[in-house]
Enzyme design. Structure first.
Site, short mmCIF file in Angstrom:
data_model
loop_
_atom_site.label_atom_id
_atom_site.label_comp_id
_atom_site.label_asym_id
_atom_site.label_seq_id
_atom_site.Cartn_x
_atom_site.Cartn_y
_atom_site.Cartn_z
N ALA A 89 11.60 1.83 -6.44
CA ALA A 89 12.63 1.97 -6.81
C ALA A 89 13.34 3.20 -6.63
O ALA A 89 12.43 4.01 -6.22
CB ALA A 89 11.85 1.94 -8.75
N GLY A 92 8.31 -0.20 -5.04
CA GLY A 92 9.01 -1.90 -5.66
C GLY A 92 9.22 -2.56 -4.92
O GLY A 92 9.67 -4.16 -4.44
N GLU A 118 6.68 -4.35 -3.50
CA GLU A 118 6.54 -5.54 -5.39
C GLU A 118 7.64 -6.79 -4.79
O GLU A 118 7.58 -7.81 -5.29
CB GLU A 118 6.49 -5.06 -6.56
CG GLU A 118 5.57 -3.83 -6.72
CD GLU A 118 5.83 -3.59 -8.07
OE1 GLU A 118 6.92 -2.55 -7.86
OE2 GLU A 118 5.14 -3.36 -8.94
N GLU A 176 2.93 4.82 -6.25
CA GLU A 176 3.86 5.10 -7.46
C GLU A 176 2.70 6.57 -8.12
O GLU A 176 2.96 7.31 -8.81
CB GLU A 176 3.72 3.39 -7.89
CG GLU A 176 5.00 3.16 -8.29
CD GLU A 176 4.10 2.19 -6.90
OE1 GLU A 176 3.41 1.79 -6.46
OE2 GLU A 176 5.42 1.68 -7.47
#
Ligand code: 3H9
Length: 692
Positions: A62, A102, A105, A125
């Site tokens: 992200a 992300g 993910e 993270e």
């Protein structure tokens, strides 16, 4: 080229993300990917989709810069992942570089994952004080097992594609061109039905002890931190609850972690660390020297530790001493260090010999004539250093960089004895120099841009975090630590016990408090500095309680005891004589000891650092508040999740910091006062100066 390119390769649609430098999931990326899925869905002839990163990497996560945006403006990673998971045609993530956070993910929500051999993947993270918030906590355990997933999510460290293949995280390793390999793979699997979806799998390796052990483990590895325990909770849910329950809980807990001061602190440090390498005026075009041969003067603890950094990076080092015995001792310490590492399995015997083979010991300074960089690492004495630099000026080849490892002395004065002050710089390594990541790069008045740029590049090469600082007594780190030490001694004089001050800093997350640190460094060092400063100021010899302790012969850990006694495991315990000496000292000075609470201890200790930091910023000794934070994290063990001392002060509010300083009888530095009055922060000040 748009942010997500759509290209047809026959019956496969390739979606290429172009969001340099690391293809973070920034605004525009989800829109582009959705458009790609729309196209794939509506075109009957498209049988499969490949998602690949343009440039150097797959999606690195992200976009951390968007974390503080209001929810409706932040890119909707979870929304995209939900759609991907339910997509009716096979999707293939084609991974090179790093698939992180992300990014992994997204890959986990694809039907298949293929990668080149040197790709890496992970869920880092936790290093930002958050947790995988787009399905990672639920999908990774379903693929690699909950034990491995916990290991990856709690360490935050990536694994290599080859290991990922063994774990089933990657379906195929692609040799040669990734894109064509991925298209071929997609075509070969285009008709496989039902589509294998990770969300429909179950965790198979969960036993209740795993979670208990993980909770115990994080008490040691992540003491005081929020997100690791949330990660364990979610991993447990992946094993005990339906996917949808874990997925919803993850969203809620991600927001809780993201909005915590700890995550703000860690994100501040993530960017501060990257900014620290940037110096206004230096560009990619600033010429640098290729450092191929290093010389070091002094084979003591510092010199030896410094040498190891270069040997580890494969650079030959010539090390100079004045006596054979000292040289032999220095070399044997280096060898022993390497052999100990080998015993722990982190080096092979061949690697030890290879590194030792790069080291040339000598008693002759003239042997440094070919060195591109010479670092002086002898004891702190201006006359000695000046003498060495005069000799180096005569011996070193033109263009060689002459560096001093001084931790306090005036680099301008040292440079002045040479005919090439533009080639002189301070490289202040922290002890143990082969371990500590910080390197203060001291830019003297005449240091050239090229020398500075070379040293910044060199810091990266030897895996240090280089931070540029200006010349002053103690530079940034030690100048601040001296103020902190003064305050700690004052607190004890007023009534606190040394162990109270140390416990206060432990509670904040530091591995050591001020007195444990002094005992480790050697109390005689601080004693000598205080005596020197008093002499410079024309004051009588200092006679504080700590000076008296030193005068009894207790100099710290190296003499078996200082402020504390130490057992064989170096665990400190209070000493009755020391306590008595403190009490006598107070009585002599007519001080009635008072109870000092934790709040006052914390404020006075931490804000003494902050206040000196503000002065350092105003004087331009540090370029940014963020640089000071990086120095404190990598040089002094200040916890990154507190954001470093300046980040911590921002979090508390500078108005509160200034008020507390005044309450405790200290004068806030003008910059701190000004920012407090304006409602500003150090971080905003950095940004306003265009440096943060
Ligand atoms: C996440 O994904 C949360 C989700 O689970 C849930 C969401 C709902 N964002 O390090 P470098 C910039 S959390 C924005 O010097 P390298 C970086 O600031 C995220 N910017 O290069 C720098 O900018 P500049 C999980 C980012 O080759 C430039 O890229 N992901 C991001 O040494 C180059 O970086 C991570 O935590 C980002 N995510 O290392 C990965 N990443 O040039 C964090 C980098 O202006 N990133 N930038 O100074 C890394 O670990 C390293 O940057 C990486 C490249 C290994 C990718």
């Amino acid at each position: 080229m748009s942010i997500v390119d759509q290209t047809r390769e026959g019956d496969v649609l390739v979606l290429t993300i172009n969001n340099p430098p690391v293809n973070a999931f920034s605004p525009g990326v989800p829109e582009g990917l959705h458009a790609g899925l729309d196209a794939a869905e509506s075109a009957g002839e498209v049988r499969a989709v490949v998602i690949i990163g343009g440039g150097r990497t797959f999606i690195a996560g992200a976009d951390i810069k968007t974390f503080d945006l209001p929810r409706e403006q932040a890119p909707d990673l979870r929304g995209f992942i939900s759609r991907l998971d339910a997509f009716p045609k096979p999707t293939v993530a084609a991974i090179h570089g790093t698939a992180l956070g992300g990014g992994l993910e997204v890959a986990l929500a694809c039907t298949y994952r293929v990668a080149v051999k040197d790709a890496q993947m992970g869920l880092p993270e936790v290093k930002l004080g958050v947790l995988p918030g787009a399905g990672g906590t639920q999908r990774l355990p379903r693929v690699v097992g909950v034990q491995k997933a916990l290991e990856m999510m709690l360490s935050g460290n990536p694994i290599k594609a080859t290991e990922a293949k063994d774990l089933g995280l990657v379906d195929d390793l692609v040799e040669g061109d990734l894109r064509s390999g991925a298209v071929e793979f997609a075509r070969a699997h285009a008709d496989a039905r039902p589509l294998p979806r990770v969300s429909e799998r179950t965790v198979t390796d969960a036993v209740p002890q795993v979670f208990g052990a993980a909770r115990q483990g994080i008490l040691k590895t992540h003491r005081g931190q929020l997100s690791p325990s949330l990660i364990v909770d979610l991993a447990e849910m992946s094993a005990t609850q339906p996917f949808a329950v874990g997925w919803d809980s993850e969203a809620r807990l991600f927001m809780q972690a993201k909005d915590s001061p700890q995550s703000r602190g860690l994100r501040h440090i993530f960017f501060a660390e990257r900014e620290a390498g940037k110096v206004p005026g230096l560009t990619k075009d600033t010429p640098t020297t290729d450092v191929r041969q290093v010389g070091i003067i002094g084979a003591g603890t510092m010199g030896g530790g410094i040498a190891m950094n270069f040997l580890n990076a494969g650079l030959p080092v010539t090390i100079v001493e004045t006596a054979q015995e000292a040289l032999d001792r220095g070399l044997s310490v280096i060898r022993r260090n390497y052999e100990n590492t080998a015993k722990k399995g982190r080096l092979t015997v061949e690697q030890v010999e290879q590194r030792m083979g790069l080291l040339t010991p000598t008693l002759n300074v003239e042997d440094l004539a070919d060195a591109d960089l010479i670092i002086e690492a002898v004891f702190e004495n201006m006359d000695v250093k000046k003498d060495i630099f005069t000799r180096l000026d005569a011996v070193a080849k033109p263009g060689a960089i002459l560096a001093t490892n001084t931790s306090t002395l005036d680099v301008n004065e040292i440079a002045s004895v040479t005919g090439r002050p533009e080639q002189v710089i301070g490289l202040h390594f922290f002890s143990p120099a082969n371990v500590m990541k910080l390197l203060e790069i001291v830019r003297a008045d005449k240091t050239s841009d090229s020398v500075l740029a070379t040293c910044l590049a060199l810091a990266r090469k030897i895996k240090k975090v280089g931070v540029v600082v200006g010349v002053c007594d103690g530079f940034v780190g030690n100048r601040m630590i001296h103020r902190y030490g003064d305050e700690a001694r004052k607190l004890v004089e007023e009534g606190a016990r040394p162990q109270d001050a140390d416990a206060t800093m432990h509670a904040l997350g530091l591995p050591m408090g001020p007195f444990e640190m002094s005992d480790m460094a050697g109390l005689d060092i601080g004693y000598a500095i205080r005596a020197h400063q008093a002499k410079v100021r024309g004051e009588p010899k200092p006679d504080g309680w700590l000076d008296r302790i030193v005068e009894t012969g207790r100099k710290g850990q190296k003499t078996g005891g200082g402020i504390y006694d130490y057992d064989e495991k170096r665990r400190p315990s209070p000493n009755a004589d020391v306590q008595k000496l403190i009490e006598d000292h107070r009585a002599e000075k007519g001080i009635r000891p008072r109870e000092i609470g934790q709040e006052e201890l914390t404020e006075r200790l931490v804000y003494s650092l902050v206040n000196e930091g503000a002065k350092i910023l105003e004087e331009g000794i540090a370029q940014r508040a963020g640089d000071i934070d990086v120095i404190y994290i990598y040089g002094y063990g200040f916890p990154a999740y507190r954001g470093g001392p300046m980040g911590y002060a921002d979090e508390v509010g500078l108005k509160n910091v200034a008020a507390a300083l005044e309450k405790h009888g200290q004068t806030p530095a003008p910059l701190l006062k000004q920012l407090a009055e304006e409602g500003g922060t150090f971080a905003a000040w950095d940004r306003q100066k265009g440096r943060g």
